[in-house]
Design a protein around this motif. Sequence first.
Motif, mmCIF file in Angstrom:
data_model
loop_
_atom_site.group_PDB
_atom_site.id
_atom_site.type_symbol
_atom_site.label_atom_id
_atom_site.label_comp_id
_atom_site.label_asym_id
_atom_site.label_seq_id
_atom_site.Cartn_x
_atom_site.Cartn_y
_atom_site.Cartn_z
ATOM 1 N N GLY A 77 0.819 -1.207 0.000
ATOM 2 C CA GLY A 77 0.000 0.000 0.000
ATOM 3 C C GLY A 77 0.847 1.249 0.000
ATOM 4 N N ALA A 78 0.428 2.250 0.781
ATOM 5 C CA ALA A 78 1.098 3.539 0.785
ATOM 6 C C ALA A 78 2.497 3.424 1.358
ATOM 7 C CB ALA A 78 0.280 4.543 1.613
ATOM 8 N N ALA A 79 3.320 4.412 1.040
ATOM 9 C CA ALA A 79 4.680 4.417 1.560
ATOM 10 C C ALA A 79 4.662 4.632 3.059
ATOM 11 C CB ALA A 79 5.474 5.531 0.873
ATOM 12 N N SER A 80 5.740 4.211 3.709
ATOM 13 C CA SER A 80 5.832 4.343 5.159
ATOM 14 C C SER A 80 5.721 5.799 5.571
ATOM 15 C CB SER A 80 7.161 3.763 5.648
ATOM 16 O OG SER A 80 7.341 4.027 7.018
ATOM 17 N N THR A 81 4.961 6.059 6.617
ATOM 18 C CA THR A 81 4.775 7.439 7.089
ATOM 19 C C THR A 81 5.253 7.612 8.519
ATOM 20 O OG1 THR A 81 2.550 6.945 7.883
ATOM 21 C CG2 THR A 81 2.757 7.741 5.618
ATOM 22 N N ASP A 150 -11.491 0.730 9.990
ATOM 23 C CA ASP A 150 -11.997 1.367 8.779
ATOM 24 C C ASP A 150 -10.846 1.844 7.890
ATOM 25 O OD1 ASP A 150 -14.596 0.933 9.552
ATOM 26 O OD2 ASP A 150 -14.921 2.960 10.318
ATOM 27 N N GLU A 151 -9.810 2.399 8.520
ATOM 28 C CA GLU A 151 -8.662 2.871 7.745
ATOM 29 C C GLU A 151 -7.879 1.708 7.155
ATOM 30 O OE1 GLU A 151 -6.341 5.905 6.032
ATOM 31 O OE2 GLU A 151 -8.300 5.926 7.019
ATOM 32 N N MET A 152 -7.839 0.569 7.856
ATOM 33 C CA MET A 152 -7.210 -0.629 7.298
ATOM 34 C C MET A 152 -7.888 -1.012 5.980
ATOM 35 S SD MET A 152 -6.684 -3.033 10.663
ATOM 36 C CE MET A 152 -6.606 -4.531 9.670
ATOM 37 N N GLU A 153 -9.208 -1.005 5.974
ATOM 38 C CA GLU A 153 -9.945 -1.356 4.766
ATOM 39 C C GLU A 153 -9.689 -0.341 3.658
ATOM 40 O OE1 GLU A 153 -14.007 -1.789 5.880
ATOM 41 O OE2 GLU A 153 -13.677 -3.664 6.960
ATOM 42 N N ALA A 154 -9.641 0.945 4.028
ATOM 43 C CA ALA A 154 -9.365 1.982 3.038
ATOM 44 C C ALA A 154 -7.960 1.820 2.475
ATOM 45 C CB ALA A 154 -9.530 3.370 3.665
ATOM 46 N N ALA A 155 -6.993 1.481 3.340
ATOM 47 C CA ALA A 155 -5.617 1.287 2.885
ATOM 48 C C ALA A 155 -5.519 0.094 1.942
ATOM 49 C CB ALA A 155 -4.693 1.093 4.084
ATOM 50 N N ALA A 156 -6.267 -0.960 2.250
ATOM 51 C CA ALA A 156 -6.274 -2.134 1.369
ATOM 52 C C ALA A 156 -6.840 -1.761 -0.001
ATOM 53 C CB ALA A 156 -7.087 -3.257 1.995
ATOM 54 N N ASP A 157 -7.867 -0.911 -0.018
ATOM 55 C CA ASP A 157 -8.470 -0.476 -1.281
ATOM 56 C C ASP A 157 -7.523 0.411 -2.092
ATOM 57 O OD1 ASP A 157 -10.805 -1.854 -0.860
ATOM 58 O OD2 ASP A 157 -11.892 -0.142 -0.024
ATOM 59 N N ARG A 158 -6.578 1.089 -1.405
ATOM 60 C CA ARG A 158 -5.657 1.984 -2.114
ATOM 61 C C ARG A 158 -4.555 1.230 -2.856
ATOM 62 N NH1 ARG A 158 -6.293 5.286 2.660
ATOM 63 N NH2 ARG A 158 -4.358 4.470 3.546
ATOM 64 N N ILE A 159 -4.368 -0.035 -2.539
ATOM 65 C CA ILE A 159 -3.335 -0.812 -3.211
ATOM 66 C C ILE A 159 -3.700 -0.917 -4.695
ATOM 67 C CG2 ILE A 159 -2.185 -3.059 -3.330
ATOM 68 C CD1 ILE A 159 -2.864 -3.401 -0.358
ATOM 69 N N PRO A 160 -2.798 -0.555 -5.606
ATOM 70 C CA PRO A 160 -3.127 -0.557 -7.039
ATOM 71 C C PRO A 160 -3.702 -1.880 -7.530
ATOM 72 C CG PRO A 160 -1.043 0.554 -6.683
ATOM 73 C CD PRO A 160 -1.444 -0.041 -5.365
ATOM 74 N N GLN A 161 -3.145 -2.991 -7.102
ATOM 75 C CA GLN A 161 -3.645 -4.277 -7.559
ATOM 76 C C GLN A 161 -5.075 -4.508 -7.091
ATOM 77 O OE1 GLN A 161 -2.010 -6.421 -9.721
ATOM 78 N NE2 GLN A 161 -4.070 -7.300 -9.816
ATOM 79 N N ASN A 165 -8.263 -5.207 -9.469
ATOM 80 C CA ASN A 165 -9.112 -6.385 -9.277
ATOM 81 C C ASN A 165 -10.583 -5.983 -9.072
ATOM 82 O OD1 ASN A 165 -6.863 -7.995 -9.472
ATOM 83 N ND2 ASN A 165 -6.626 -8.265 -7.272
ATOM 84 N N LYS A 166 -10.796 -4.907 -8.312
ATOM 85 C CA LYS A 166 -12.160 -4.460 -8.055
ATOM 86 C C LYS A 166 -12.830 -3.988 -9.340
ATOM 87 C CE LYS A 166 -14.838 -1.250 -5.207
ATOM 88 N NZ LYS A 166 -14.782 -0.189 -4.166
ATOM 89 N N ALA A 167 -12.076 -3.242 -10.163
ATOM 90 C CA ALA A 167 -12.634 -2.756 -11.418
ATOM 91 C C ALA A 167 -13.012 -3.918 -12.336
ATOM 92 C CB ALA A 167 -11.634 -1.832 -12.109
ATOM 93 N N ILE A 168 -12.129 -4.921 -12.416
ATOM 94 C CA ILE A 168 -12.405 -6.090 -13.256
ATOM 95 C C ILE A 168 -13.625 -6.843 -12.739
ATOM 96 C CG2 ILE A 168 -11.521 -8.333 -13.995
ATOM 97 C CD1 ILE A 168 -8.717 -7.078 -13.962
#
Length: 296
Positions: A77-81, A150-161, A165-168
Amino acid sequence: MQITSKLTDTIQKLMSARSGFAGASQPTFVKAGTALRTEAPVIRPGATGNEDGIEYDPFSGFGRTSKADVPATSSTGAASTTTVDDPYMQAGKASYGQLYAEYTRFISSMVEADRQHKDSTVARYFIPAGETQETVMAMEEHDYMWAVQDEMEAAADRIPQAQTNKAISNQSLSYANASEMTSDALSSLQKALSVLNAALARTSPEAVEARLQSIGDDPKLQRLAQQLAKNDILSVKSNLRYVDRIVKSIESGFNKVDGDILVRNDQGQYQLGDFTISFKGQAMLTAKDTFEAFTG
């Protein structure tokens, strides 16, 4: 949806009630390519109360973590912050791995606090949108835990793959599959409403006062009644969250909802409203249909 703001308002009105309990959730699941995120109300490990039919959080395989631990970095997911000097994570920037580490660390601290009959006082490293380090520490334990989840789920959704997959999956979703999934969600919603309404009835001022009057002046029984009232309040909040997430899942993807999925009657109880749900322009389900659980 109008009901979402009403649910949020109801939850906010319950925020001031202190509780030694917290809710958690079942993991995200996906059916026929569309995510229908729902969470069954639970009581966290170590808590007392009526646990008939209650499942514990599957994330509860905690490792031994010290209070000084900071969220782990992750390449997912996102880069380390975060750094050792600045371990705080901001909404929209933290990775799934960092948030998962914080989630398990915090729940582990709650389990330990339960054993000591205290509230968890460990540092909280995730800062939700609109919050500060100070206000996050003032949040109820379960509210903070839900915010991290909730943020865990949002972070998972931000992963490009994951986005690919969701779009497909959404593109390949058929009318039949969408109908089955939505019917399943509405069936779950109906069952959840009976539990929610029962919990709301138990937390009404009249019901609470009647219980206190019925047990007399025994200090031990009074303390027990107060603890049960706190447990009931948490049950309401957990069920409201569960219901809200089901409604949002029905509104997701290609579904279009006309009308209100939920309404609240004059007695303050939630019930299905008058609605029509369409999929890619085709009418699919209405409030007059019979909803069945999808077992495919």
